[in-house]
Design an enzyme around this catalytic site. Structure first.
Site, PDB file in Angstrom:
ATOM      1  N   GLU A 126       0.822  -1.219   0.000  1.00  0.00           N
ATOM      2  CA  GLU A 126       0.000   0.000   0.000  1.00  0.00           C
ATOM      3  C   GLU A 126       0.856   1.270   0.000  1.00  0.00           C
ATOM      4  O   GLU A 126       0.812   2.059   0.950  1.00  0.00           O
ATOM      5  CB  GLU A 126      -0.967  -0.012   1.185  1.00  0.00           C
TER       6      GLU A 126
ATOM      7  N   CYS B  28      11.790  16.361   4.606  1.00  0.00           N
ATOM      8  CA  CYS B  28      13.139  16.414   5.183  1.00  0.00           C
ATOM      9  C   CYS B  28      14.101  17.075   4.193  1.00  0.00           C
ATOM     10  O   CYS B  28      13.736  17.378   3.049  1.00  0.00           O
ATOM     11  CB  CYS B  28      13.610  15.009   5.547  1.00  0.00           C
TER      12      CYS B  28
ATOM     13  N   GLU C  84      -6.734  -7.713  -0.935  1.00  0.00           N
ATOM     14  CA  GLU C  84      -7.161  -7.734   0.468  1.00  0.00           C
ATOM     15  C   GLU C  84      -8.606  -7.294   0.575  1.00  0.00           C
ATOM     16  O   GLU C  84      -9.035  -6.386  -0.144  1.00  0.00           O
ATOM     17  CB  GLU C  84      -6.352  -6.727   1.303  1.00  0.00           C
TER      18      GLU C  84
ATOM     19  N   GLU D 204      -3.433  -5.076  15.188  1.00  0.00           N
ATOM     20  CA  GLU D 204      -4.531  -5.546  14.340  1.00  0.00           C
ATOM     21  C   GLU D 204      -5.218  -6.789  14.894  1.00  0.00           C
ATOM     22  O   GLU D 204      -5.872  -7.526  14.156  1.00  0.00           O
ATOM     23  CB  GLU D 204      -4.009  -5.786  12.916  1.00  0.00           C
TER      24      GLU D 204
HETATM   25  C1  GLA Z   1      -4.232  -2.628   4.834  1.00  0.00           C
HETATM   26  C2  GLA Z   1      -2.873  -3.272   4.913  1.00  0.00           C
HETATM   27  C3  GLA Z   1      -2.847  -4.529   5.724  1.00  0.00           C
HETATM   28  C4  GLA Z   1      -3.710  -4.415   6.943  1.00  0.00           C
HETATM   29  C5  GLA Z   1      -5.099  -4.043   6.523  1.00  0.00           C
HETATM   30  C6  GLA Z   1      -6.081  -3.967   7.662  1.00  0.00           C
HETATM   31  O1  GLA Z   1      -4.951  -2.970   3.745  1.00  0.00           O
HETATM   32  O2  GLA Z   1      -2.338  -3.524   3.650  1.00  0.00           O
HETATM   33  O3  GLA Z   1      -1.509  -4.780   6.089  1.00  0.00           O
HETATM   34  O4  GLA Z   1      -3.187  -3.435   7.778  1.00  0.00           O
HETATM   35  O5  GLA Z   1      -5.072  -2.777   5.930  1.00  0.00           O
HETATM   36  O6  GLA Z   1      -7.368  -3.614   7.203  1.00  0.00           O
END
Ligand code: GLA
Length: 634
Positions: free
Chosen positions: A164, A175, A321, A369
Site C-alpha cells: 500500500e 526532510c 485484500e 490488528e
Molecule cells: C491494509 C494493509 C494490511 C492491513 C489491513 C487492515 O490494507 O495492507 O496490512 O493493515 O489494511 O485492514
C-alpha cells in the site's frame, strides 16, 4: 450490445494463471507470528478451505534481516516448502514496507518529516522517507537476496512489492533529502527557474525565485501556499514513491524475469497517480474495505472496482485484500452480516477480479490488528466465519474459467485524472469540492440504473464509449480539452459538471471566460460562480447556443444541452439531487442507446459480464438485498 475488449495480458502473467488454475483464493499469511503446531494446522485448514494463493511475508523484513547485511531466510524456506507441498501458490512480498528497527538507529535520516517538521518514528510501520537513497539501497539489496533465494522455488507465483504505497502519513516527506530531491525534480520538469516562475505564477505575493535552491517543499506557512507548488509536490510525491517501487521491480526483473510483479493499491486514494503507476505493474492489485455501517458502500465499492479495471484498460485485476468481517481501524468497526462477505467477493469478481484474497489468514494474537477479522478467527476453525470462508472457497473453485476471463466493456466511461483531483481540491477556491464524493455521485445514477461504467484517464481512448461522464475537470491542458471536444464532434455524448475547464496543467486560468476551452463545446459562458450558503454550487450562465433543460428557482439555467458536431454536450451548473440526477441519466442513456447489462433484472439488482476464453459469457447478478449473488451462464 457491448463488446468485450481484449487487453493484452503480459506474457509472464500467463505463468501465474497456469499455476493458479482457478480464481485466486486466500489471503495475507503471516506465519512469523505463530509456532510450528499452528503452521501444521494452517496447511490442513488452507487445503480444506480451497486456498490456492497466499501473500507471504509482507511485514517480515525484521525477521529476514535481523542485523544490517545479516540474512536469515531459513525459517522462510520452511514456509515456502510447506505451501508448495500443500498446493498453495505464493505471492511473495518484498517485505520493504516496514524497515527493521535498526535502520532508524543507524540511519535516522531515513525517517520521514511532516510539513510542520514533526519526525515520524518507528514503532508503527512505513516509517521511511520516499526520497531516501539509504532506504532505497537497503531495500534493493534486500530484495536482490530474496529474489536470488527463491527464483526457482515452485511456490513462487507473483511478487508483491512493498505494501500500500502512500497509505500512511509518510506518503509526503519534507526532510532535507526530500527538499533536495524536489528541487531536482523541478529542474528536470522546468529546465530553468524562469520557466518555473512562469508556471507557478510567482510574480504574485513576491514569490519570484532566482535559483532552484530557494525552493522548499510546501511546508507549514503563514497563509495559502502557492497552488502550483502544492500541485507539483503532489506529482513529485507520487513519482518518488513510484521510483521506490521501480527500483525494486528492476531488481526483480533482472533476477526473476519470469515472475510477474504487482503492488496493492489503497481504496481509491488521492496520493498516487495510479494511471501513471499502472504500466509498471503486470497486474493491478487492490485492497477493498467497505464499511458495513455505510449504506453507500456497495456503490462506492463498485466505483473503486471500476477504477481498478480501468487502470490497465480493462485487464482483470486482483482483489489482494478485503476483510472477512470487521476491520479494526475505524472509530466503530461494524461486522459484516452473514452472507455479506460472499456478496462483496462476487462483486469484485463481477467487476473483473481474478482473485478473492483477505487480510488476513489467521487473526493475530497481539499487535495493533488483533481485533481485525480473519479467515481463521481467534475462535478457531469451528467459528461460523471460518465455515463461511471455506464455503466461499469451494464455490469459487467451481468456476475455474472465470480466471483470466475478459470483463465486458461498458458503454459509459467516467473520466478520472489524478492531477485534476489534486488541483480541484486545492485551497482558496470559490467553494470546497470533494472530488471522490463527486465521482461517486456521478457514478451512482448509472449504478442504480444497472448500467455498467468503465473509468478512463484524460489521455484515454474515449471513442468506444457512447457516453463520457466528466466530473469537475477543473485543471485541463488545451490538448486534453481538445480530445474531449473531438470525441463529441465525432458523435459522443458528454456529461460534464461545473468547475470544469477552469485552469491549465499549471493551475493558471484559461482566460476569455469560463469554462475556457469548453465554451464552444458546451455552447455557454459561465459569468460567475455562485456557491450558496446551504452548500450547493450554482453558477450564472449565459447561453450561447445551448438550451436550458433545467433551471434554478430563479429561472436561470442549471442543466444545459448543446448539439456539437455529431454529438451532444450536457452541462451541469449544479449537482442535481439523487432523483433528479437519475432522471437526467435515464434520459441521456435513452438518447444514446445505452441499456442495463441484462434486460430482466429485478429492481435493486445489477449485473456485470465476463467473457471466457472459449467465448461464453458469465453474468454475475448482484443484489444487496435478500437475493445476494446469482451466477448465470449463456
Ligand atoms: C491494509 C494493509 C494490511 C492491513 C489491513 C487492515 O490494507 O495492507 O496490512 O493493515 O489494511 O485492514
Amino acid at each position: 450490445m457491448t463488446t468485450p475488449r481484449h487487453p493484452a495480458t503480459p506474457p509472464r502473467l500467463r505463468h501465474f494463471y497456469d499455476k493458479l488454475r482457478s480464481p485466486g483464493y486466500g489471503g495475507d499469511y503471516n506465519p512469523e507470528q505463530w509456532g510450528p503446531e499452528v503452521h501444521v494446522e494452517d496447511a490442513q485448514l488452507m487445503k480444506q478451505a480451497g486456498v490456492n494463493l497466499v501473500s507471504l511475508g509482507i511485514f517480515a523484513w525484521a525477521q529476514c534481516e535481523p542485523a544490517p547485511g545479516a540474512y536469515d531466510f531459513d525459517w522462510l524456506d520452511g514456509h515456502m516448502d510447506r505451501l508448495a507441498a500443500t498446493g498453495v501458490c505464493v505471492t511473495l512480498a518484498t517485505m520493504t514496507a516496514s524497515p527493521p528497527p535498526w535502520m532508524a538507529v543507524e540511519h535516522p535520516e531515513t525517517l520521514p518529516v511532516m510539513a510542520d517538521g514533526t519526525v515520524l518514528y518507528p514503532g508503527a510501520r512505513q516509517h521511511w522517507c520516499p526520497s531516501s537513497p539509504v532506504y532505497r539501497e537497503h531495500a534493493v539489496r534486500f530484495v536482490e537476496r530474496l529474489a536470488e533465494r527463491y527464483a526457482d522455488h515452485p511456490a513462487l507465483a507473483l511478487w508483491h512489492i512493498g505494501n500500500e504505497f502512500g497509505c500512511h502519513e509518510s506518503r509526503h516527506c519534507h526532510c532535507a533529502v526530500s527538499t533536495e530531491a524536489f528541487r531536482g525534480w523541478l529542474r528536470a520538469r522546468y529546465g530553468t527557474v524562469d520557466a518555473l516562475n512562469d508556471a507557478w505564477s510567482t510574480d504574485f505575493w513576491s514569490q519570484r525565485y532566482t535559483g532552484f535552491d530557494q525552493i522548499f517543499t510546501p511546508r507549514t506557512a503563514p497563509s495559502f501556499r502557492n497552488p502550483t507548488q502544492q500541485l507539483d509536490y503532489q506529482r513529485f510525491s507520487s513519482d518518488e514513491l513510484l521510483a521506490c517501487y521501480r527500483a525494486e521491480r528492476d531488481a526483480l526483473d533482472r533476477i526473476t524475469p519470469h515472475i510477474p510483479v504487482t503492488t496493492n493499491f489503497v481504496p481509491v486514494a488521492k496520493t498516487l497517480d495510479l494511471f501513471a503507476w499502472a504500466e509498471h505493474l503486470d497486474v493491478i492489485s487492490y485492497d477493498s474495505y467497505p464499511d458495513p455501517h455505510d449504506a453507500q458502500s456497495f456503490q462506492h465499492t463498485a466505483f473503486g472496482f471500476d477504477v481498478m479495471r480501468g487502470l490497465r484498460g480493462g485487464q482483470p485485476w486482483l482483489l489482494m485484500e478485503q476483510a472477512p468481517s470487521a476491520v479494526n481501524w475505524r472509530r466503530r468497526n461494524g461486522r459484516k452480516p452473514r452472507g455479506r462477505m460472499r456478496l462483496d467477493s462476487w462483486q469484485a469478481v463481477a467487476h473483473g477480479a481474478d482473485s478473492v484474497l483477505f487480510f488476513q489468514w489467521r487473526a493475530s494474537r497481539g499487535g495493533a490488528e488483533k481485533f481485525h477479522s480473519a479467515m481463521v478467527p481467534h475462535g478457531g476453525p469451528d467459528h461460523p466465519l471460518h465455515r463461511e470462508v471455506a464455503a466461499l472457497g469451494e464455490e469459487l473453485a467451481a468456476h475455474p474459467d472465470l480466471l483470466g476471463s475478459v470483463p465486458e466493456r461498458a458503454d459509459v466511461a467516467l473520466l478520472l485524472d489524478w492531477p485534476n483531483w489534486w488541483a480541484v481540491e486545492l485551497d482558496a477556491h470559490p467553494a470546497d469540492i470533494a472530488f471522490l464524493d463527486a465521482a461517486h455521485a456521478h457514478h451512482r445514477p448509472f449504478h442504480d440504473a444497472a448500467v455498467a461504467t468503465d473509468v478512463v484517464p484524460v489521455t484515454g481512448d474515449f471513442s468506444p464509449y457512447k457516453i463520457l461522464v466528466v466530473p469537475h475537470l477543473y485543471a485541463v491542458s488545451e490538448a486534453d480539452a481538445q480530445r474531449v471536444k473531438d470525441y463529441v464532434r465525432a458523435g459522443g455524448t458528454l456529461v460534464m459538471s461545473y468547475f470544469s475547464g477552469i485552469t491549465d496543467e499549471h493551475d493558471r486560468v484559461h482566460l476569455g471566460g469560463y469554462p475556457g476551452p469548453f465554451r464552444d463545446l458546451l455552447g455557454l459562458t459561465v459569468d460567475e460562480f455562485d456557491p450558496r450558503p446551504n452548500g450547493t454550487w450554482a453558477e450564472e450562465i449565459r447561453l450561447e447556443g445551448a438550451e436550458a433543460v433545467e433551471t434554478f428557482d430563479s429561472g436561470a439555467p442549471s442543466v444545459t444541452r448543446h448539439a456539437y458536431g455529431d454529438g451532444v454536450a450536457w452541462y451541469l451548473a449544479t449537482r442535481p439531487g439523487p432523483q433528479d440526477f437519475r432522471r437526467l441519466v435515464d434520459r441521456v442513456c435513452e438518447e444514446s442507446g445505452v441499456h442495463p447489462v441484462l434486460p430482466d433484472l429485478l429492481p435493486g439488482a445489477y449485473a456485470r459480464t465476463r467473457v471466457t476464453a472459449d467465448g461464453s459469457r458469465i453474468h454475475i447478478v448482484l443484489d444487496e438485498g435478500e437475493r445476494g449473488v446469482t451466477v448465470r451462464r449463456d
